[in-house]
Scaffold this active site. Structure first.
Site, mmCIF file in Angstrom:
data_model
loop_
_atom_site.group_PDB
_atom_site.id
_atom_site.type_symbol
_atom_site.label_atom_id
_atom_site.label_comp_id
_atom_site.label_asym_id
_atom_site.label_seq_id
_atom_site.Cartn_x
_atom_site.Cartn_y
_atom_site.Cartn_z
ATOM 1 C CE LYS A 270 48.821 22.600 21.855
ATOM 2 N NZ LYS A 270 48.732 21.180 22.317
ATOM 3 N N GLY B 114 49.150 23.968 36.130
ATOM 4 C CA GLY B 114 49.929 24.531 35.030
ATOM 5 C C GLY B 114 50.052 26.040 35.017
ATOM 6 C CD GLU C 140 44.578 26.419 31.650
ATOM 7 O OE1 GLU C 140 45.459 26.335 32.530
ATOM 8 O OE2 GLU C 140 43.712 25.559 31.481
ATOM 9 C CG PHE D 43 52.051 17.137 24.124
ATOM 10 C CD1 PHE D 43 50.787 17.312 24.668
ATOM 11 C CD2 PHE D 43 53.103 16.816 24.977
ATOM 12 C CE1 PHE D 43 50.562 17.177 26.030
ATOM 13 C CE2 PHE D 43 52.895 16.672 26.341
ATOM 14 C CZ PHE D 43 51.615 16.849 26.869
ATOM 15 C CG ASP E 202 44.532 21.080 23.240
ATOM 16 O OD1 ASP E 202 44.619 21.326 22.035
ATOM 17 O OD2 ASP E 202 44.586 19.911 23.687
HETATM 18 P P1 IMP Z 1 41.743 21.985 27.051
HETATM 19 O O1 IMP Z 1 40.696 21.802 28.101
HETATM 20 O O2 IMP Z 1 41.644 20.950 25.961
HETATM 21 O O3 IMP Z 1 41.808 23.390 26.495
HETATM 22 O O4 IMP Z 1 43.115 21.671 27.701
HETATM 23 C C1 IMP Z 1 43.521 22.360 28.729
HETATM 24 C C2 IMP Z 1 44.521 21.627 29.562
HETATM 25 O O5 IMP Z 1 45.116 20.511 28.900
HETATM 26 C C3 IMP Z 1 45.625 22.582 29.846
HETATM 27 O O6 IMP Z 1 45.366 23.307 31.015
HETATM 28 C C4 IMP Z 1 46.815 21.672 29.987
HETATM 29 O O7 IMP Z 1 46.891 21.238 31.320
HETATM 30 C C5 IMP Z 1 46.510 20.516 29.102
HETATM 31 N N1 IMP Z 1 47.195 20.632 27.791
HETATM 32 C C6 IMP Z 1 46.666 20.985 26.591
HETATM 33 N N2 IMP Z 1 47.586 21.005 25.617
HETATM 34 C C7 IMP Z 1 48.762 20.680 26.214
HETATM 35 C C8 IMP Z 1 50.129 20.558 25.725
HETATM 36 O O8 IMP Z 1 50.469 20.758 24.543
HETATM 37 N N3 IMP Z 1 51.041 20.203 26.665
HETATM 38 C C9 IMP Z 1 50.737 19.983 27.990
HETATM 39 N N4 IMP Z 1 49.490 20.090 28.463
HETATM 40 C C10 IMP Z 1 48.512 20.442 27.601
HETATM 41 MG MG MG Z 2 46.335 23.006 32.891
#
Ligand code: IMP
Ligand code: MG
Length: 185
Positions: free
Chosen positions: A134, A48, A102, A155, A106
Site C-alpha cells: 500500500k 501473516g 511479509e 482493508f 501498510d
Molecule cells: P505496517 O507495519 O503498518 O506496514 O503493517 C503491517 C502489518 O499490519 C501487516 O503485517 C499486517 O499484519 C497488518 N495489516 C496492514 N494492512 C492490513 C490489511 O489491509 N489487512 C490485514 N492486515 C493488515
Molecule cells: Mg503481518
C-alpha cells in the site's frame, strides 16, 4: 459476487486465487533470476507471511534457508497501531542475502523495524517481498522489491491477512465493503 463475513465486517472479492497464483509465480521467477546462489535466507514474518512464503519458496524452487520472525502490530482493529512488538529471537543473518517475506506493507513500520533489527547482524543484502503493498500509506522510507499486488488504503483479508484473527486461510483476497454499500442488495 463472492463475499465473506468475518466478525462484524463484510468483504468482497479483490484478488482471486488464480490471480494470486499467477503473480506469486511471476515474483518467484524474478527472485530466482536475482539470487543465483543458495546463500539467501527467507525471513518470514509470522503469522501473516507464512501462507505466501510456502507458495513463494516452492515456486522459487532453489535451495534456500528459512527463518521466521514474529511480530504483532494490528491487534484487533483495521488500522495499524503503529506499535510493533517482536516476539522471540531475531534470526542470525550475518553475511547472508536476506529476503523478508511479509503479507502486506501498510505504514511500513513493521518492515522498517524488521530491517533495522536484521541490519544489526550485518547481512550482505536485504530485500522485501510482500503479497500486497500500500504505497500510499507508507510512513517510512521502505521499498517493496517484490510485490504481487498494490492497493490503496482499503482493508484486506485472506491469503494470510486477517481481521481480528480470522480469514488468514482464505485462498482469495477480499476487501472490506464500505459501510454505505454494505446493506444494499
Ligand atoms: P505496517 O507495519 O503498518 O506496514 O503493517 C503491517 C502489518 O499490519 C501487516 O503485517 C499486517 O499484519 C497488518 N495489516 C496492514 N494492512 C492490513 C490489511 O489491509 N489487512 C490485514 N492486515 C493488515
Ligand atoms: Mg503481518
Amino acid at each position: 459476487m463472492k463475499t465473506v463475513t468475518l466478525h462484524d465486517l463484510s468483504f468482497r472479492l479483490r484478488f482471486s486465487e488464480e490471480e494470486i497464483r499467477r503473480r506469486v509465480q511471476e515474483v518467484a521467477a524474478a527472485i530466482r533470476g536475482d539470487y543465483e546462489t543458495s546463500r539467501h535466507v527467507f525471513v518470514v514474518i509470522l503469522n501473516g507471511g507464512m501462507f505466501f512464503a510456502v507458495d513463494l519458496l516452492r515456486s522459487v524452487g532453489v535451495p534456500c534457508t528459512v527463518a521466521t520472525l514474529r511480530t504483532s502490530s494490528y491487534g484487533a482493529g483495521t488500522t495499524s497501531s503503529g506499535v510493533v512488538e517482536f516476539i522471540g529471537a531475531i534470526p542470525d543473518v550475518g553475511g547472508r542475502d536476506v529476503i523478508i517475506v511479509e503479507d502486506i506493507v501498510d505504514t511500513g513500520t513493521t518492515v522498517h523495524l524488521v530491517r533495522e533489527a536484521l541490519l544489526r547482524q550485518q547481512p550482505r543484502s536485504i530485500a522485501v517481498a510482500a503479497v500486497v503493498d500500500k504505497p500510499g500509506s507508507h510512513a517510512h522510507d521502505v521499498t517493496v522489491d517484490y510485490r504481487c499486488f498494490r492497493a490503496e488504503s482499503e482493508f484486506l483479508v485472506g491469503y494470510g491477512l486477517d481481521y481480528a484473527g480470522l480469514g488468514r486461510e482464505l485462498t482469495d483476497i477480499f476487501e472490506r465493503i464500505p459501510e454505505k454499500t454494505a446493506d444494499q442488495p
